[in-house]
Design a protein around this motif. Structure first.
Motif, PDB file in Angstrom:
ATOM      1  N   GLN A   1       0.849  -1.424   0.003  1.00 41.00           N
ATOM      2  CA  GLN A   1      -0.043  -0.056  -0.133  1.00 41.00           C
ATOM      3  C   GLN A   1       0.824   1.500  -0.062  1.00 41.00           C
ATOM      4  O   GLN A   1       0.505   2.100  -0.730  1.00 41.00           O
ATOM      5  N   LEU A   2       1.856   1.297   0.811  1.00 40.19           N
ATOM      6  CA  LEU A   2       2.966   2.523   0.536  1.00 40.19           C
ATOM      7  C   LEU A   2       3.336   2.760  -0.592  1.00 40.19           C
ATOM      8  O   LEU A   2       3.494   3.579  -1.114  1.00 40.19           O
ATOM      9  N   VAL A   3       3.839   1.516  -1.178  1.00 44.99           N
ATOM     10  CA  VAL A   3       4.155   1.668  -2.859  1.00 44.99           C
ATOM     11  C   VAL A   3       3.194   2.155  -3.618  1.00 44.99           C
ATOM     12  O   VAL A   3       3.440   3.202  -4.627  1.00 44.99           O
ATOM     13  N   ALA A   4       1.864   1.853  -3.425  1.00 45.79           N
ATOM     14  CA  ALA A   4       0.643   2.290  -4.339  1.00 45.79           C
ATOM     15  C   ALA A   4       0.745   3.691  -3.951  1.00 45.79           C
ATOM     16  O   ALA A   4       0.306   4.656  -4.843  1.00 45.79           O
ATOM     17  N   LEU A   5       0.728   4.191  -2.938  1.00 47.38           N
ATOM     18  CA  LEU A   5       0.636   5.695  -2.436  1.00 47.38           C
ATOM     19  C   LEU A   5       1.819   6.609  -3.061  1.00 47.38           C
ATOM     20  O   LEU A   5       1.449   7.494  -3.629  1.00 47.38           O
ATOM     21  N   ALA A   6       3.032   5.766  -3.112  1.00 50.69           N
ATOM     22  CA  ALA A   6       4.190   6.425  -3.559  1.00 50.69           C
ATOM     23  C   ALA A   6       3.931   6.896  -5.162  1.00 50.69           C
ATOM     24  O   ALA A   6       4.291   7.846  -5.749  1.00 50.69           O
ATOM     25  N   HIS A   7       3.218   5.740  -5.807  1.00 49.07           N
ATOM     26  CA  HIS A   7       2.728   6.072  -7.323  1.00 49.07           C
ATOM     27  C   HIS A   7       1.997   7.136  -7.417  1.00 49.07           C
ATOM     28  O   HIS A   7       1.888   7.820  -8.568  1.00 49.07           O
ATOM     29  N   GLN A   8       1.046   7.405  -6.484  1.00 42.99           N
ATOM     30  CA  GLN A   8      -0.006   8.463  -6.625  1.00 42.99           C
ATOM     31  C   GLN A   8       0.525   9.669  -6.196  1.00 42.99           C
ATOM     32  O   GLN A   8      -0.001  10.813  -6.758  1.00 42.99           O
ATOM     33  N   HIS A   9       1.589   9.859  -5.310  1.00 43.85           N
ATOM     34  CA  HIS A   9       2.132  11.047  -4.805  1.00 43.85           C
ATOM     35  C   HIS A   9       3.580  11.387  -5.352  1.00 43.85           C
ATOM     36  O   HIS A   9       4.315  11.053  -4.494  1.00 43.85           O
ATOM     37  N   THR A  10       3.681  11.765  -6.424  1.00 45.10           N
ATOM     38  CA  THR A  10       4.956  12.031  -7.195  1.00 45.10           C
ATOM     39  C   THR A  10       5.588  13.427  -6.943  1.00 45.10           C
ATOM     40  O   THR A  10       6.721  13.493  -7.488  1.00 45.10           O
ATOM     41  N   LEU A  11       4.680  14.218  -6.640  1.00 49.74           N
ATOM     42  CA  LEU A  11       5.220  15.684  -6.575  1.00 49.74           C
ATOM     43  C   LEU A  11       6.182  15.835  -5.157  1.00 49.74           C
ATOM     44  O   LEU A  11       5.377  16.073  -4.013  1.00 49.74           O
ATOM     45  N   THR A  12       7.265  16.062  -5.282  1.00 47.93           N
ATOM     46  CA  THR A  12       8.049  16.049  -3.978  1.00 47.93           C
ATOM     47  C   THR A  12       7.850  17.164  -3.087  1.00 47.93           C
ATOM     48  O   THR A  12       8.513  17.263  -2.086  1.00 47.93           O
ATOM     49  N   THR A  13       7.132  18.275  -3.575  1.00 45.52           N
ATOM     50  CA  THR A  13       6.841  19.273  -2.568  1.00 45.52           C
ATOM     51  C   THR A  13       5.666  19.413  -1.943  1.00 45.52           C
ATOM     52  O   THR A  13       5.384  20.380  -1.270  1.00 45.52           O
ATOM     53  N   THR A  14       4.788  18.282  -1.982  1.00 45.91           N
ATOM     54  CA  THR A  14       3.669  18.392  -1.170  1.00 45.91           C
ATOM     55  C   THR A  14       3.705  17.962   0.239  1.00 45.91           C
ATOM     56  O   THR A  14       4.826  16.920   0.399  1.00 45.91           O
ATOM     57  N   THR A  15       2.848  17.975   0.982  1.00 44.75           N
ATOM     58  CA  THR A  15       3.009  17.573   2.246  1.00 44.75           C
ATOM     59  C   THR A  15       2.755  16.202   2.317  1.00 44.75           C
ATOM     60  O   THR A  15       3.339  15.470   3.240  1.00 44.75           O
ATOM     61  N   GLU A  16       1.810  15.534   1.516  1.00 45.75           N
ATOM     62  CA  GLU A  16       1.342  14.119   1.340  1.00 45.75           C
ATOM     63  C   GLU A  16       2.757  13.372   1.009  1.00 45.75           C
ATOM     64  O   GLU A  16       2.864  12.334   1.652  1.00 45.75           O
ATOM     65  N   TYR A  17       3.522  13.922   0.214  1.00 42.09           N
ATOM     66  CA  TYR A  17       4.959  13.241  -0.363  1.00 42.09           C
ATOM     67  C   TYR A  17       5.838  13.091   0.823  1.00 42.09           C
ATOM     68  O   TYR A  17       6.317  12.022   1.222  1.00 42.09           O
ATOM     69  N   LYS A  18       5.870  14.137   1.544  1.00 43.25           N
ATOM     70  CA  LYS A  18       6.791  14.235   2.863  1.00 43.25           C
ATOM     71  C   LYS A  18       6.279  13.410   3.912  1.00 43.25           C
ATOM     72  O   LYS A  18       7.279  12.599   4.505  1.00 43.25           O
ATOM     73  N   LEU A  19       5.072  13.066   4.107  1.00 42.20           N
ATOM     74  CA  LEU A  19       4.393  12.424   5.143  1.00 42.20           C
ATOM     75  C   LEU A  19       4.793  10.753   4.562  1.00 42.20           C
ATOM     76  O   LEU A  19       5.080  10.103   5.296  1.00 42.20           O
ATOM     77  N   LEU A  20       4.544  10.571   3.631  1.00 38.98           N
ATOM     78  CA  LEU A  20       4.791   9.348   2.828  1.00 38.98           C
ATOM     79  C   LEU A  20       6.300   8.922   3.017  1.00 38.98           C
ATOM     80  O   LEU A  20       6.611   7.825   3.378  1.00 38.98           O
ATOM     81  N   GLU A  21       7.096   9.882   2.677  1.00 38.59           N
ATOM     82  CA  GLU A  21       8.459   9.709   2.504  1.00 38.59           C
ATOM     83  C   GLU A  21       8.980   9.057   4.161  1.00 38.59           C
ATOM     84  O   GLU A  21       9.633   8.371   4.298  1.00 38.59           O
ATOM     85  N   ASN A  22       8.145   9.947   4.971  1.00 37.50           N
ATOM     86  CA  ASN A  22       8.825   9.509   6.572  1.00 37.50           C
ATOM     87  C   ASN A  22       8.386   8.407   7.026  1.00 37.50           C
ATOM     88  O   ASN A  22       8.989   7.671   7.487  1.00 37.50           O
ATOM     89  N   ALA A  23       7.191   7.829   6.324  1.00 40.29           N
ATOM     90  CA  ALA A  23       6.480   6.750   6.821  1.00 40.29           C
ATOM     91  C   ALA A  23       7.158   5.633   6.209  1.00 40.29           C
ATOM     92  O   ALA A  23       7.564   4.618   6.848  1.00 40.29           O
ATOM     93  N   VAL A  24       7.582   5.744   4.940  1.00 41.68           N
ATOM     94  CA  VAL A  24       8.486   4.594   4.256  1.00 41.68           C
ATOM     95  C   VAL A  24       9.802   4.438   4.906  1.00 41.68           C
ATOM     96  O   VAL A  24      10.159   3.266   5.212  1.00 41.68           O
TER      97      VAL A  24
END
Length: 61
Positions: free
Chosen positions: A23-46
């Motif tokens: 599911q983390l990989v699937a979310l990573a495919h959805q949030h590819t813009l590195t400047t968004t809050t979602e991307y940073k949250l996902l990066e930290n969670a990974v």
């Protein structure tokens, strides 16, 4: 998996082993813009999940 679950992981309310890596990989495919809050949250969670599993692997070595 929702962003609230990732926030719970980062705050220690959810254990890393309860997070599905697929599911983390699937979310990573959805949030590819590195400047968004979602991307940073996902990066930290990974990072938290990977560190957890790396520590487990290291314990076996």
């Amino acid at each position: 998996m929702e962003m609230q679950e990732l926030q719970a992981l980062l705050s220690g309310q959810v254990q890393p082993e309860h997070i599905c890596i697929k599911q983390l990989v699937a979310l990573a495919h959805q949030h590819t813009l590195t400047t968004t809050t979602e991307y940073k949250l996902l990066e930290n969670a990974v990072n938290v999940v990977l560190i957890h599993y790396l520590k487990q692997a290291q314990a076996y070595l």
